[in-house]
Motif scaffolding. Sequence first.
Motif, short mmCIF file in Angstrom:
data_model
loop_
_atom_site.label_atom_id
_atom_site.label_comp_id
_atom_site.label_asym_id
_atom_site.label_seq_id
_atom_site.Cartn_x
_atom_site.Cartn_y
_atom_site.Cartn_z
N LYS A 141 31.92 21.49 0.02
CA LYS A 141 31.72 20.03 0.00
C LYS A 141 30.31 19.70 0.50
CE LYS A 141 33.45 15.60 0.29
NZ LYS A 141 32.19 14.91 0.52
N GLY A 142 29.89 20.40 1.58
CA GLY A 142 28.53 20.22 2.10
C GLY A 142 27.49 20.57 1.05
N ALA A 143 27.74 21.68 0.35
CA ALA A 143 26.80 22.11 -0.70
C ALA A 143 26.75 21.08 -1.83
CB ALA A 143 27.20 23.49 -1.22
N ALA A 144 27.92 20.58 -2.19
CA ALA A 144 27.99 19.59 -3.28
C ALA A 144 27.27 18.30 -2.87
CB ALA A 144 29.44 19.30 -3.65
N ASP A 145 27.48 17.88 -1.61
CA ASP A 145 26.81 16.66 -1.13
C ASP A 145 25.30 16.83 -1.06
OD1 ASP A 145 29.22 15.44 -1.02
OD2 ASP A 145 29.41 15.42 1.16
N ALA A 146 24.87 18.10 -0.95
CA ALA A 146 23.42 18.36 -0.94
C ALA A 146 22.89 18.55 -2.36
CB ALA A 146 23.11 19.60 -0.09
N PHE A 202 39.44 22.40 15.55
CA PHE A 202 39.30 22.81 14.14
C PHE A 202 38.51 21.80 13.31
CE2 PHE A 202 40.99 23.84 9.80
CZ PHE A 202 40.36 25.08 9.70
N PRO A 203 38.66 20.50 13.54
CA PRO A 203 37.82 19.55 12.80
C PRO A 203 36.32 19.79 13.04
CG PRO A 203 39.65 18.40 13.82
CD PRO A 203 39.68 19.81 14.35
N LEU A 204 35.97 20.25 14.26
CA LEU A 204 34.56 20.56 14.54
C LEU A 204 34.13 21.82 13.77
CD1 LEU A 204 34.56 19.99 18.43
CD2 LEU A 204 33.96 18.35 16.63
N TYR A 216 30.82 22.53 6.89
CA TYR A 216 30.18 21.54 6.00
C TYR A 216 28.65 21.63 6.12
CZ TYR A 216 28.86 16.94 4.19
OH TYR A 216 28.26 15.92 3.48
N GLU A 217 28.16 21.65 7.36
CA GLU A 217 26.70 21.71 7.60
C GLU A 217 26.13 23.02 7.07
OE1 GLU A 217 25.14 19.13 8.46
OE2 GLU A 217 26.81 17.92 9.21
#
Length: 212
Positions: free
Chosen positions: A25-30, A193-195, A201-202
């Motif tokens: 998702k992080g890669a897609a958002d980038a 876990f959310p962290l 994501y980052e």
Amino acid sequence: MKIIGINGSPRKQWNTAQMVESALKGAADAGAETKLYHLRDLDFKGCVSCFACLRLGAPTHGKCSYPDALKPVLDEILESDGLIIGSPVYVGDVTAAVRALFERLWFGGLAYNPEHMILYPRRIPVKIIFTTNAPQEGFHTHLNESVLGAMDRFIGPTEIIEANDTLQFDDYSKYDASMFDVAAKQKRHKEHFPLDLQRAYETGKKAVTEAV
Ligand SMILES: Cc1cc2nc3c(=O)[nH]c(=O)nc-3n(C[C@H](O)[C@H](O)[C@H](O)COP(=O)(O)O)c2cc1C
């Protein structure tokens, strides 16, 4: 720009899968195009020692060509701009499925030739995600070092992130697992876990930056 994600856990919706999905998702958002494979869905073997990858003058020289369901995935990885692989730690190592992928990805690019030991023409960033029952990062030191070393050598600059002390069962009372403090496990899952997912994501975003 294409980033490939591999979930090496047999569980397709649990910790490792979620971490890989978050990284993608992080890669897609980038700005990357992303593709996710669950190794569980693919019928494949580890290296079968056919040595087609080493065969001089053959079109198979320099990559794994064993014709099963992993072959197109390996081809896609080698044509991609970045790779994210998640594995739960199983008995101090990656899962058998991830090990099989490593054998074919790494050995396929190797030549027994001191003049050009690595045959792959390009390098791409690699993000490895380990999930563990072990409570702290770096617990499986030997695993981290060996995967980092080989991946960096064959595929490209590699980084490992971990989600530790993961929740392993929905309901611990159903299993012979009394060594765990269930409340602590649930608290960790809820709060930490959310962290971990955010770090994944980052990391996925970073893969895109490093790929350009
Ligand atoms: C066969 C097996 C072996 C495991 N061995 C280890 C281990 O050596 N070290 C560890 O920290 N966790 C170990 N675990 C726990 C898993 O790595 C951990 O629960 C992981 O987060 C599960 O990932 P998943 O939820 O994506 O399936 C093992 C789990 C299984 C099923």
